[in-house]
Write a protein that holds these residues in place. Structure first.
Motif, mmCIF file in Angstrom:
data_model
loop_
_atom_site.group_PDB
_atom_site.id
_atom_site.type_symbol
_atom_site.label_atom_id
_atom_site.label_comp_id
_atom_site.label_asym_id
_atom_site.label_seq_id
_atom_site.Cartn_x
_atom_site.Cartn_y
_atom_site.Cartn_z
ATOM 1 N N ASP A 1 6.223 -5.398 3.580
ATOM 2 C CA ASP A 1 6.508 -3.981 3.419
ATOM 3 C C ASP A 1 6.947 -3.413 4.770
ATOM 4 N N LEU A 2 8.165 -2.886 4.823
ATOM 5 C CA LEU A 2 8.685 -2.355 6.081
ATOM 6 C C LEU A 2 7.842 -1.197 6.620
ATOM 7 N N ALA A 3 7.051 -0.580 5.750
ATOM 8 C CA ALA A 3 6.207 0.533 6.179
ATOM 9 C C ALA A 3 5.078 0.089 7.095
ATOM 10 N N ILE A 4 4.863 -1.211 7.229
ATOM 11 C CA ILE A 4 3.887 -1.712 8.192
ATOM 12 C C ILE A 4 4.222 -1.197 9.594
ATOM 13 N N ALA A 5 5.502 -0.923 9.824
ATOM 14 C CA ALA A 5 5.943 -0.482 11.151
ATOM 15 C C ALA A 5 5.460 0.915 11.518
ATOM 16 N N VAL A 6 5.098 1.733 10.535
ATOM 17 C CA VAL A 6 4.786 3.135 10.803
ATOM 18 C C VAL A 6 3.650 3.267 11.809
ATOM 19 N N ASN A 7 2.510 2.644 11.504
ATOM 20 C CA ASN A 7 1.366 2.713 12.422
ATOM 21 C C ASN A 7 1.668 2.043 13.751
ATOM 22 N N LEU A 8 2.313 0.875 13.680
ATOM 23 C CA LEU A 8 2.551 0.098 14.893
ATOM 24 C C LEU A 8 3.431 0.853 15.871
ATOM 25 N N LYS A 9 4.507 1.451 15.385
ATOM 26 C CA LYS A 9 5.409 2.179 16.284
ATOM 27 C C LYS A 9 4.716 3.412 16.869
ATOM 28 N N ALA A 10 3.852 4.050 16.082
ATOM 29 C CA ALA A 10 3.125 5.209 16.589
ATOM 30 C C ALA A 10 2.161 4.818 17.704
ATOM 31 N N GLN A 11 1.614 3.598 17.603
ATOM 32 C CA GLN A 11 0.632 3.148 18.584
ATOM 33 C C GLN A 11 1.268 2.461 19.793
ATOM 34 N N THR B 1 3.282 3.298 22.035
ATOM 35 C CA THR B 1 3.402 4.045 23.295
ATOM 36 C C THR B 1 2.042 4.281 23.943
ATOM 37 N N GLN B 2 0.971 3.889 23.236
ATOM 38 C CA GLN B 2 -0.370 4.075 23.760
ATOM 39 C C GLN B 2 -0.914 2.750 24.297
ATOM 40 N N PRO B 3 -1.765 2.789 25.308
ATOM 41 C CA PRO B 3 -2.361 1.540 25.794
ATOM 42 C C PRO B 3 -3.260 0.924 24.739
ATOM 43 N N LEU B 4 -3.296 -0.394 24.716
ATOM 44 C CA LEU B 4 -4.179 -1.079 23.784
ATOM 45 C C LEU B 4 -5.634 -0.855 24.182
ATOM 46 N N PRO B 5 -6.537 -0.826 23.208
ATOM 47 C CA PRO B 5 -7.960 -0.733 23.556
ATOM 48 C C PRO B 5 -8.408 -1.998 24.278
ATOM 49 N N ASP B 6 -9.527 -1.909 24.958
ATOM 50 C CA ASP B 6 -10.094 -3.057 25.654
ATOM 51 C C ASP B 6 -10.678 -4.020 24.621
ATOM 52 N N LEU B 7 -10.055 -5.174 24.475
ATOM 53 C CA LEU B 7 -10.491 -6.147 23.473
ATOM 54 C C LEU B 7 -11.378 -7.243 24.059
ATOM 55 N N TRP B 8 -11.624 -7.209 25.349
ATOM 56 C CA TRP B 8 -12.470 -8.237 25.953
ATOM 57 C C TRP B 8 -13.882 -8.254 25.374
ATOM 58 N N PRO B 9 -14.485 -7.098 25.050
ATOM 59 C CA PRO B 9 -15.809 -7.169 24.408
ATOM 60 C C PRO B 9 -15.793 -7.941 23.092
ATOM 61 N N LEU B 10 -14.716 -7.806 22.314
ATOM 62 C CA LEU B 10 -14.627 -8.573 21.073
ATOM 63 C C LEU B 10 -14.475 -10.063 21.373
ATOM 64 N N PHE B 11 -13.683 -10.384 22.389
ATOM 65 C CA PHE B 11 -13.532 -11.789 22.750
ATOM 66 C C PHE B 11 -14.870 -12.377 23.196
ATOM 67 N N ARG B 12 -15.648 -11.592 23.934
ATOM 68 C CA ARG B 12 -16.953 -12.086 24.379
ATOM 69 C C ARG B 12 -17.892 -12.337 23.202
ATOM 70 N N ASP C 1 0.848 -1.192 0.000
ATOM 71 C CA ASP C 1 0.000 0.000 0.000
ATOM 72 C C ASP C 1 0.885 1.245 0.000
ATOM 73 N N ARG C 2 0.565 2.206 -0.832
ATOM 74 C CA ARG C 2 1.358 3.431 -0.889
ATOM 75 C C ARG C 2 1.175 4.299 0.354
ATOM 76 N N ASP C 3 0.058 4.101 1.064
ATOM 77 C CA ASP C 3 -0.216 4.897 2.252
ATOM 78 C C ASP C 3 -0.168 3.991 3.483
ATOM 79 N N PRO C 4 0.873 4.119 4.310
ATOM 80 C CA PRO C 4 1.010 3.229 5.477
ATOM 81 C C PRO C 4 -0.146 3.293 6.451
ATOM 82 N N VAL C 5 -0.941 4.361 6.421
ATOM 83 C CA VAL C 5 -2.066 4.463 7.347
ATOM 84 C C VAL C 5 -3.081 3.353 7.096
#
Length: 286
Positions: A200-210, A212-223, A74-78
């Protein structure tokens, strides 16, 4: 020459990006198809052995997300984002004419399986989670964020296998040379100067930006999986899925079959005898 056990296909995502998948087995097989979703930087090659194991009984689809394997970058890493991946999977299911399937998700693929329970619940007939849950251990999360996006190259697959052995022996202490070679061939791709990582090494762009932030609560999805047959596999040495989270998953989903695989970390390769037996039994019971 032995015939290739799968057919190769390309389809276009909603934004017209060209994506790739492998199709194993008979598309008219009476048993539920199995859709295999790889990890963050992984691709369809990870599931070749397990697809061949189950293709005599059912159709098996393995996919390359955008930016991985033979899918276009993808040309846009977002756009390297789980919400976009879910849209791509919805398009894949339409193109492959699959109305219901069992989902086998490794690492991020398991998170996407949980996302499917909200985005397209009617598709899910059962779920297998491979070393992933609604909480990700911070040590494992930071390890992945630190490593992803580094341009790693080697002169050959043999050299790549040795490089990976030195880096990941802690996760696979029992793995022998053949296993490291299989892992290298699934991780790297040949180019004009040896082999390079097959994403694509650009996959890292979003991941590294995120990271430092806490992960969202994924328990509702697991339920959202509570009413579905669920098999969860955990590597005993995993730094991503903790034993405590695994216990809570069982409390949240009383019908969950939980199997801990000894002497393996993140992620099990699914060729472990205990993993094979658990998946065989689970699929056989659907």
């Amino acid at each position: 020459m032995t015939a290739q056990p799968f057919t190769e296909h390309f389809f276009h995502a909603q934004d017209d990006l060209r994506l790739y998948y492998r199709d194993y087995g008979d598309r008219n097989a009476p048993r539920l198809p199995l859709l295999c979703l790889p990890g963050l930087t992984r691709n369809s090659k990870d599931f070749h052995d397990i697809a061949c194991r189950h293709a005599p009984q059912r159709r098996v689809i393995t996919v390359d997300y955008r930016g991985r394997g033979r899918s276009a970058y993808d040309r846009d890493p977002v756009h390297y984002d789980p919400v976009v991946y879910l849209g791509d999977l919805q398009q894949l299911l339409a193109v492959a004419r699959i109305d219901r399937a069992v989902i086998l998700g490794t690492s991020m693929g398991g998170l996407l399986a949980m996302g499917m329970s909200a985005a397209m619940p009617a598709v899910l007939a059962g779920v297998i989670l491979n070393d992933v849950g609604p909480e990700v251990s911070e040590d494992g999360r930071q390890r992945i964020a630190d490593a992803i996006g580094t341009d790693i190259r080697a002169a050959s697959f043999e050299d790549a296998a040795e490089l990976w052995r030195r880096g990941f022996i802690g996760a696979y202490p029992q793995l022998e040379h053949e296993g490291w070679m299989k892992l290298a061939r699934a991780t790297f791709v040949a180019d004009g100067n040896g082999v390079r990582l097959d994403y694509d090494l650009a996959i890292a762009v979003n991941l590294k930006a995120q990271s430092t932030q806490p992960l969202p609560d994924l328990w509702p999805l697991f339920r959202g999986l509570r009413k579905l047959p669920l098999l969860a596999l955990r590597g005993a040495l995993s730094d991503v899925l903790s034993a405590e989270t695994f216990v809570r998953m069982k409390r949240e989903h009383a019908g969950m079959i939980g199997v801990t695989l000894p002497d393996v970390g993140h992620v099990p390769m699914l060729d472990e005898p205990l993993a094979q037996a658990a998946i065989d039994d689970f699929l056989g019971g659907l």
